[in-house]
Design an enzyme around this catalytic site. Structure first.
Site, PDB file in Angstrom:
ATOM      1  N   GLU A 180       0.822  -1.227   0.000  1.00  0.00           N
ATOM      2  CA  GLU A 180       0.000   0.000   0.000  1.00  0.00           C
ATOM      3  C   GLU A 180       0.846   1.263   0.000  1.00  0.00           C
ATOM      4  O   GLU A 180       0.702   2.138   0.879  1.00  0.00           O
ATOM      5  CB  GLU A 180      -0.951  -0.007   1.204  1.00  0.00           C
ATOM      6  CG  GLU A 180      -2.026  -1.065   1.107  1.00  0.00           C
ATOM      7  CD  GLU A 180      -3.086  -0.985   2.196  1.00  0.00           C
ATOM      8  OE1 GLU A 180      -2.811  -0.393   3.253  1.00  0.00           O
ATOM      9  OE2 GLU A 180      -4.183  -1.512   1.997  1.00  0.00           O
ATOM     10  N   GLU A 377      -5.672  -8.025  -1.096  1.00  0.00           N
ATOM     11  CA  GLU A 377      -6.356  -7.811   0.186  1.00  0.00           C
ATOM     12  C   GLU A 377      -7.791  -7.408  -0.081  1.00  0.00           C
ATOM     13  O   GLU A 377      -8.054  -6.579  -0.966  1.00  0.00           O
ATOM     14  CB  GLU A 377      -5.704  -6.675   0.992  1.00  0.00           C
ATOM     15  CG  GLU A 377      -4.433  -7.054   1.683  1.00  0.00           C
ATOM     16  CD  GLU A 377      -3.906  -5.948   2.580  1.00  0.00           C
ATOM     17  OE1 GLU A 377      -4.724  -5.252   3.214  1.00  0.00           O
ATOM     18  OE2 GLU A 377      -2.680  -5.804   2.642  1.00  0.00           O
TER      19      GLU A 377
HETATM   20  C1  BG6 Z   1      -4.450  -2.785   4.781  1.00  0.00           C
HETATM   21  C2  BG6 Z   1      -3.099  -3.255   5.253  1.00  0.00           C
HETATM   22  O1  BG6 Z   1      -4.530  -1.412   4.923  1.00  0.00           O
HETATM   23  O2  BG6 Z   1      -5.583  -3.186   5.442  1.00  0.00           O
HETATM   24  C3  BG6 Z   1      -3.122  -4.350   6.297  1.00  0.00           C
HETATM   25  O3  BG6 Z   1      -2.263  -3.625   4.199  1.00  0.00           O
HETATM   26  C4  BG6 Z   1      -4.281  -4.098   7.224  1.00  0.00           C
HETATM   27  O4  BG6 Z   1      -1.883  -4.373   6.931  1.00  0.00           O
HETATM   28  C5  BG6 Z   1      -5.570  -4.192   6.428  1.00  0.00           C
HETATM   29  O5  BG6 Z   1      -4.307  -4.936   8.334  1.00  0.00           O
HETATM   30  C6  BG6 Z   1      -6.824  -4.038   7.246  1.00  0.00           C
HETATM   31  O6  BG6 Z   1      -6.742  -2.890   8.003  1.00  0.00           O
HETATM   32  P1  BG6 Z   1      -6.963  -2.906   9.566  1.00  0.00           P
HETATM   33  O7  BG6 Z   1      -6.625  -1.570  10.001  1.00  0.00           O
HETATM   34  O8  BG6 Z   1      -8.389  -3.258   9.744  1.00  0.00           O
HETATM   35  O9  BG6 Z   1      -6.067  -3.954  10.100  1.00  0.00           O
END
Ligand code: BG6
Length: 478
Positions: A180, A377
């Site tokens: 990211e 993701e």
């Molecule tokens: C992304 C990241 O922003 O979202 C992860 O690459 C992160 O590291 C994921 O865990 C979910 O976000 P969060 O803040 O809910 O853990």
């Protein structure tokens, strides 16, 4: 459904959020080890006096233990294999390989850990997908060098990337350079190691840090391709499909600008190998002086000759832009801000859920870059309840994932070249933005609460069996 044969179904994690073992095997402290747990973690690191000093009296540090994957990775990977993963995206903790970041020689014990993780994946024919740097750099690099704004980090990262690419290129085909990378526009702490005390409030520093990361990423691509021209090395961007609130051209233009600043800028450099035409305009609006950025002709040539092979991206939510009135409800919680979209529901943490936005994202990105896409993701952070029988009925998560997979199928029909799908936090882990355990994404429940209490035992949620069927049927049975 129409998922191609060989589609890479899997799941995604990051070292700092699940490994724990934060001082084992010679590992050094990382910036993630210095982030306090709890929903105020970002507020705390934005205090002017935050200087990365650990304070056990005031804060907890959930990343120190993670979910103890460091000791349980065999059990965890066996569960991934049981789901039927074709691939597993994880990251290598830089601070395990170079504990201080600026050493000349790597830490062999750290490498041995990843030798074992990779061997375990390959044992089950799970393709490893590695993020070289995921929101974690040796703390020393943030404290002593000021994070990515300092050009010295290019050679430290190059050394790190060379070590891991050289060691694993014959076992690992898929790589990503930085997680990211564009997120620094909104929270430069995790990706760039910048907090207000070392310059996070200056956009000039953020753009310099980006440039240094672009150069470092291009070097990783170069090293990887020299080792094996077949390696697939991607970028990784946080993509939030962005809508104008209405047909007002003022909002439409603001949406275009928001897309350029956030969704496209980093990808344009990493995929096309050059700064986009709108660079000077967005820099000017941000108060950044292009002439003052340290950018050499040699570096620009390196970017041009080493673009990435594919576009990895995360997708959780969309964003809506309205700039003509202050009298409108904001989308509280949305990572990148924006106003509330009346057509969308939000997660428990306020992230606006938008599966159709994923189909739009896939079309926009593929149309723009004409290179394969990889959704690395996606997922729903939710509060799960576990009953006495250790059952977690996470139908809400199944619904979320099903709708996003349907959107992917739609995009494939639209002609998009999509390589794979690795939902985030396939096993519950520490949240990046809030440091909470209670924000769960996994198919596998981990018995651990926000205060660090629990057995750390693993349990299969309802979504575990559901995703097993999805993969087995190659997306036919949702
Ligand atoms: C992304 C990241 O922003 O979202 C992860 O690459 C992160 O590291 C994921 O865990 C979910 O976000 P969060 O803040 O809910 O853990």
């Amino acid at each position: 459904m129409n998922f191609p044969k060989g589609f890479l179904w899997g799941g995604a994690t990051a070292a700092n959020q699940l490994e724990g073992g934060y001082q084992e095997g010679g590992k050094g402290l990382s910036i993630a080890d210095a982030l306090p747990g709890g929903p105020d973690r970002f507020k705390i690191v934005q205090q002017p006096d935050f200087d990365w000093t650990l304070d056990d009296q005031r804060y907890t540090y959930p990343n120190h233990v993670g979910i103890d994957h460091y000791h349980r990775f065999k059990e965890d990977i066996a569960l991934f294999a049981e789901i039927g993963f074709k691939c597993y995206r994880f990251s290598i903790a830089w601070s395990r390989i170079f504990p201080q970041g600026d050493e000349l020689e790597p830490n062999e014990a750290g490498l041995k850990f990843y030798d074992d993780v990779i061997a375990e994946c390959l044992k089950y024919k799970i393709e490893p997908v590695i993020t070289i740097s995921h929101y974690e750099m040796p703390l020393n690099l943030a404290k002593k060098y000021g994070g990515w704004q300092n050009k010295a980090l290019i050679k430290f990262y190059e050394r790190f990337a060379r070590v891991v690419l050289t060691r694993y290129h014959d076992q690992v085909k898929y790589w990503m350079t930085f997680n990211e990378i564009n997120s620094a526009l909104h929270f430069p702490v995790m990706g760039q190691g910048l907090v207000p005390s070392n310059g996070a409030n200056e956009m000039q520093n953020i753009y310099q840090a980006w440039h240094n990361q672009f150069v470092a990423g291009a070097l990783a691509v170069k090293i990887g391709h020299e080792l094996d021209s077949q390696l697939q090395i991607g970028c990784m961007i946080l993509y939030a499909t962005t809508y104008s609130y209405d047909a007002n051209p003022i909002n439409q233009l603001a949406t275009l600008k928001q897309n350029q600043r956030f969704n496209y800028f980093c990808g344009d450099v990493q995929v096309r190998g050059q700064y986009p035409v709108y660079t000077k305009s967005i820099l000017k609006e941000a108060g950044v002086d292009w002439q003052q950025l340290d950018i050499t002709q040699e570096e620009l040539k390196l970017l041009k000759t080493n673009p990435v092979d594919y576009i990895g991206f995360s997708y959780y939510m969309s964003s809506t832009v309205e700039v003509t009135t202050a009298d409108i409800e904001q989308a509280s919680g949305n990572l990148i801000g924006g106003v509330k979209n009346p057509f969308l529901k939000a997660s428990d943490w306020g992230w606006q859920i938008d599966p159709i936005g994923l189909r739009i994202a896939l079309n926009e990105l593929y149309d723009r870059y004409q290179k394969p896409l990889f959704i690395v993701e996606n997922g729903l952070g939710a509060v799960d309840q576990i009953d006495d029988q250790h059952q977690v009925n996470d139908d809400y998560r199944i619904d979320y994932l099903r709708e996003h997979i349907q959107a992917m199928a739609g995009a494939i029909d639209d002609g998009v070249d999509l390589m794979g799908y690795t939902p985030w936090g396939c096993i519950d882990l520490v949240s990046a933005s809030t440091g909470q355990m209670s924000k769960r994404y996994g198919f596998i429940y981990v018995d651990l609460d926000d205060a660090g209490h629990g057995t750390l035992d693993r349990y299969r949620k309802k979504s575990f069996g559901w995703y097993q069927t999805v993969i087995k049927s190659n997306g036919e049975q949702l």
